[in-house]
Enzyme design. Structure first.
Site, PDB file in Angstrom:
ATOM      1  N   SER A 135       0.863  -1.179   0.000  1.00  0.00           N
ATOM      2  CA  SER A 135       0.000   0.000   0.000  1.00  0.00           C
ATOM      3  C   SER A 135       0.903   1.234   0.000  1.00  0.00           C
ATOM      4  O   SER A 135       1.710   1.413   0.908  1.00  0.00           O
ATOM      5  CB  SER A 135      -0.883  -0.042   1.252  1.00  0.00           C
ATOM      6  OG  SER A 135      -1.662   1.119   1.356  1.00  0.00           O
ATOM      7  N   LYS A 161      -1.013  -0.920  -4.466  1.00  0.00           N
ATOM      8  CA  LYS A 161      -2.219  -0.150  -4.124  1.00  0.00           C
ATOM      9  C   LYS A 161      -1.797   1.290  -3.887  1.00  0.00           C
ATOM     10  O   LYS A 161      -0.918   1.548  -3.069  1.00  0.00           O
ATOM     11  CB  LYS A 161      -2.851  -0.760  -2.872  1.00  0.00           C
ATOM     12  CG  LYS A 161      -3.845   0.136  -2.128  1.00  0.00           C
ATOM     13  CD  LYS A 161      -4.614  -0.679  -1.085  1.00  0.00           C
ATOM     14  CE  LYS A 161      -4.773   0.066   0.221  1.00  0.00           C
ATOM     15  NZ  LYS A 161      -5.476  -0.748   1.255  1.00  0.00           N
ATOM     16  N   LYS A 163      -2.835   4.950  -2.552  1.00  0.00           N
ATOM     17  CA  LYS A 163      -3.800   5.733  -1.784  1.00  0.00           C
ATOM     18  C   LYS A 163      -4.186   6.951  -2.628  1.00  0.00           C
ATOM     19  O   LYS A 163      -3.302   7.584  -3.239  1.00  0.00           O
ATOM     20  CB  LYS A 163      -3.175   6.190  -0.466  1.00  0.00           C
ATOM     21  CG  LYS A 163      -2.945   5.053   0.520  1.00  0.00           C
ATOM     22  CD  LYS A 163      -4.267   4.518   1.049  1.00  0.00           C
ATOM     23  CE  LYS A 163      -4.048   3.589   2.232  1.00  0.00           C
ATOM     24  NZ  LYS A 163      -5.330   3.125   2.806  1.00  0.00           N
ATOM     25  N   ASP A 189      -7.111   3.075  -3.176  1.00  0.00           N
ATOM     26  CA  ASP A 189      -7.859   3.117  -1.906  1.00  0.00           C
ATOM     27  C   ASP A 189      -8.090   4.569  -1.517  1.00  0.00           C
ATOM     28  O   ASP A 189      -7.138   5.325  -1.306  1.00  0.00           O
ATOM     29  CB  ASP A 189      -7.059   2.398  -0.811  1.00  0.00           C
ATOM     30  CG  ASP A 189      -7.817   2.314   0.515  1.00  0.00           C
ATOM     31  OD1 ASP A 189      -8.984   2.778   0.589  1.00  0.00           O
ATOM     32  OD2 ASP A 189      -7.234   1.785   1.487  1.00  0.00           O
ATOM     33  N   GLU A 214     -11.121   0.872  -3.647  1.00  0.00           N
ATOM     34  CA  GLU A 214     -11.465   0.527  -2.272  1.00  0.00           C
ATOM     35  C   GLU A 214     -12.095   1.722  -1.566  1.00  0.00           C
ATOM     36  O   GLU A 214     -11.544   2.828  -1.595  1.00  0.00           O
ATOM     37  CB  GLU A 214     -10.167   0.097  -1.574  1.00  0.00           C
ATOM     38  CG  GLU A 214     -10.300  -0.334  -0.126  1.00  0.00           C
ATOM     39  CD  GLU A 214      -8.950  -0.788   0.452  1.00  0.00           C
ATOM     40  OE1 GLU A 214      -7.998  -1.012  -0.334  1.00  0.00           O
ATOM     41  OE2 GLU A 214      -8.848  -0.892   1.682  1.00  0.00           O
ATOM     42  N   ASP A 239     -13.935  -1.579   2.543  1.00  0.00           N
ATOM     43  CA  ASP A 239     -13.056  -1.778   3.692  1.00  0.00           C
ATOM     44  C   ASP A 239     -13.836  -1.321   4.936  1.00  0.00           C
ATOM     45  O   ASP A 239     -14.522  -2.122   5.588  1.00  0.00           O
ATOM     46  CB  ASP A 239     -11.753  -0.972   3.473  1.00  0.00           C
ATOM     47  CG  ASP A 239     -10.805  -0.956   4.660  1.00  0.00           C
ATOM     48  OD1 ASP A 239     -11.137  -1.511   5.719  1.00  0.00           O
ATOM     49  OD2 ASP A 239      -9.703  -0.359   4.556  1.00  0.00           O
ATOM     50  N   LYS A 263     -10.237  -7.256   7.269  1.00  0.00           N
ATOM     51  CA  LYS A 263      -9.249  -6.925   8.302  1.00  0.00           C
ATOM     52  C   LYS A 263      -9.775  -7.471   9.624  1.00  0.00           C
ATOM     53  O   LYS A 263     -10.830  -7.024  10.091  1.00  0.00           O
ATOM     54  CB  LYS A 263      -9.092  -5.408   8.439  1.00  0.00           C
ATOM     55  CG  LYS A 263      -8.386  -4.722   7.293  1.00  0.00           C
ATOM     56  CD  LYS A 263      -8.298  -3.233   7.549  1.00  0.00           C
ATOM     57  CE  LYS A 263      -7.661  -2.507   6.378  1.00  0.00           C
ATOM     58  NZ  LYS A 263      -7.819  -1.044   6.505  1.00  0.00           N
ATOM     59  N   GLY A 291      -4.542  -4.516   5.730  1.00  0.00           N
ATOM     60  CA  GLY A 291      -3.529  -4.370   6.769  1.00  0.00           C
ATOM     61  C   GLY A 291      -3.737  -3.089   7.539  1.00  0.00           C
ATOM     62  O   GLY A 291      -4.415  -2.167   7.066  1.00  0.00           O
TER      63      GLY A 291
HETATM   64  O1  OSB Z   1      -7.348   1.661   4.479  1.00  0.00           O
HETATM   65  O2  OSB Z   1      -6.302  -0.104   4.109  1.00  0.00           O
HETATM   66  C1  OSB Z   1      -6.393   0.942   4.721  1.00  0.00           C
HETATM   67  C2  OSB Z   1      -3.331   1.446   6.945  1.00  0.00           C
HETATM   68  C3  OSB Z   1      -3.916   1.994   8.078  1.00  0.00           C
HETATM   69  C4  OSB Z   1      -5.263   2.228   8.067  1.00  0.00           C
HETATM   70  C5  OSB Z   1      -6.046   1.916   6.957  1.00  0.00           C
HETATM   71  C6  OSB Z   1      -5.475   1.345   5.836  1.00  0.00           C
HETATM   72  C7  OSB Z   1      -4.075   1.143   5.823  1.00  0.00           C
HETATM   73  C8  OSB Z   1      -3.350   0.633   4.669  1.00  0.00           C
HETATM   74  C9  OSB Z   1      -2.017  -0.005   4.931  1.00  0.00           C
HETATM   75  O3  OSB Z   1      -3.721   0.743   3.526  1.00  0.00           O
HETATM   76  C10 OSB Z   1      -2.034  -1.458   4.759  1.00  0.00           C
HETATM   77  C11 OSB Z   1      -0.799  -2.107   5.313  1.00  0.00           C
HETATM   78  O4  OSB Z   1       0.166  -2.232   4.572  1.00  0.00           O
HETATM   79  O5  OSB Z   1      -0.794  -2.502   6.503  1.00  0.00           O
HETATM   80 MG    MG Z   2      -8.525   0.650   3.034  1.00  0.00          MG
END
Ligand code: OSB
Ligand code: MG
Length: 371
Positions: A135, A161, A163, A189, A214, A239, A263, A291
């Site tokens: 991510s 991914k 953001k 995302d 996402e 999510d 998650k 994650g």
């Molecule tokens: O939205 O998936 C998410 C991290 C913290 C809070 C929300 C998210 C995330 C990530 C990181 O996208 C995912 C990871 O590599 O742990």
């Molecule tokens: Mg997410």
């Protein structure tokens, strides 16, 4: 199993690079590590609640407070506890899923260790390694994000991914596609940064052949997601909106998602996460493991979960060094774009005492009244 003692440790781990999302920027991961002690051994859990309440209503001090006041005491009063009994025992406390998940995880770890069974075997895994995605946070410029993606692809990550947020969406996606081609697995995302009024703007992402988008809209806006799903070609993944197997089933019935990010912390634990996997499998909806910048503890559990059969897309389960210079467990390493699923008893990993001590900022414990 009788629970004798529960220890909560607040930890703070510096991130190797700041992680920026539409919700804010993080320089370090603040987490809560849970240790339960039984007459035969111990078990470890990790609470994924963040430093602030931007991703969900939960945050680390809040999780600690509800654990100490409302969640741990019933466990210590119970004559005997199994992981499966934790959620029913705590059902009188509304919400606080991340706090409950951490406690259930520690009990499950202790229980599986006592049988000599791994998380993977206990959850029903069918693979011994899982493909690793990464991510990539929002950055100051497009060349910077292209460089970051180049570095991750060179290491072997199987899926990228990005953001996104309003003002940081089409340009980084276009640049990454132009530089790395149509063959890389790419998704985005938004962490709920858009509104229903952005549908036509988001439809421009359809040109880039993304695996999914996402959580574009607010977590409570299931109907908005359903409308968006009808107007975009890019599959919608949820999510934040999915907090239980029931909410997953509802979202699917409403046509609000084509894919689900699972998650364990967000949904109240690994056992509910498995139920979501099952509900989605029954509906033909693929899932992948999200994650929360977990330490090696949560990463171990997530790798086991991601080895279940309907986890057909690579997860946000990167190697330890994507997040931390020093993890609190033996680090997870990338091998051929995959992480090995731990096979030892329970999580198969445990905190390294010296590292854990170094990153701990506060400790509290509760014990059983009578032996
Ligand atoms: O939205 O998936 C998410 C991290 C913290 C809070 C929300 C998210 C995330 C990530 C990181 O996208 C995912 C990871 O590599 O742990
Ligand atoms: Mg997410």
């Amino acid at each position: 199993m009788r629970i004798e003692r529960v220890e909560l440790r607040r930890i703070s781990l510096p991130l190797v690079s700041p992680f920026r999302t539409s919700l804010g920027i993080e320089y370090e991961r603040t987490a809560l590590v849970v240790r339960v002690t039984t007459p035969d051994g111990e078990g470890w859990g990790e609470c994924v609640a963040g430093a602030d309440a931007s991703y969900s209503s939960e945050y680390v001090e809040g999780a600690e407070d509800v654990l100490l006041r409302h969640l741990v005491p019933p466990l210590l009063s119970a004559e005997s506890v199994t992981a499966a009994a934790v959620a029913p025992l705590l059902a009188g406390v509304k919400g606080h899923r991340m706090a409950k998940a951490a406690l259930e995880m520690a009990v499950l770890d202790a229980e599986l260790r006592s049988y000599g069974m791994s998380f993977a075997a206990g959850l029903g895994a069918v693979a011994d390694r899982v493909p690793s995605g990464v991510s990539v946070g929002i950055m100051d410029s497009v060349p910077e994000v292209v460089d970051a993606v180049a570095g991750y692809l060179a290491q072997g990550y199987r899926r990228i991914k990005l953001k996104i947020e309003p003002g940081w969406d089409l340009a980084p996606v276009r640049a990454v596609r132009e530089r790395f081609g149509d063959d890389i697995l790419l998704q985005v995302d938004a962490n709920a940064a858009y509104t229903r009024a952005d549908a036509r703007h988001l439809a421009q992402l359809d040109a880039f052949d993304l695996l999914l988008i996402e959580q574009p809209l607010d977590e409570e806006d299931l109907l908005g997601h359903a409308a968006l799903a009808r107007s975009l070609r890019t599959p919608i993944c949820l999510d934040e909106s999915v907090v239980s197997a029931r909410s997953a089933a509802d979202a699917i019935a409403l046509g609000a998602c084509h894919i689900v990010n699972v998650k364990p912390g967000r949904v109240g634990g690994y056992l509910e996460a498995r139920r979501i996997h099952d509900v989605c499998a029954a509906s033909g909806i693929p899932v992948w493991c999200g994650g929360m910048l977990e330490t090696g503890l949560g990463r171990a559990g997530n790798a086991a979960l991601a080895a279940l059969p309907n986890f057909t897309l690579p997860g946000d389960i990167s190697a330890s060094d994507r997040y931390y210079a020093t993890d609190i467990t033996e680090p997870f390493v990338l091998r051929d774009g995959h992480l090995d699923v731990p096979s030892g008893p329970g999580l198969g990993v445990a905190p390294l005492p010296a590292v854990l001590a170094e990153v701990t900022t506060a400790v509290s414990e509760l014990r059983r009244d009578r032996p």
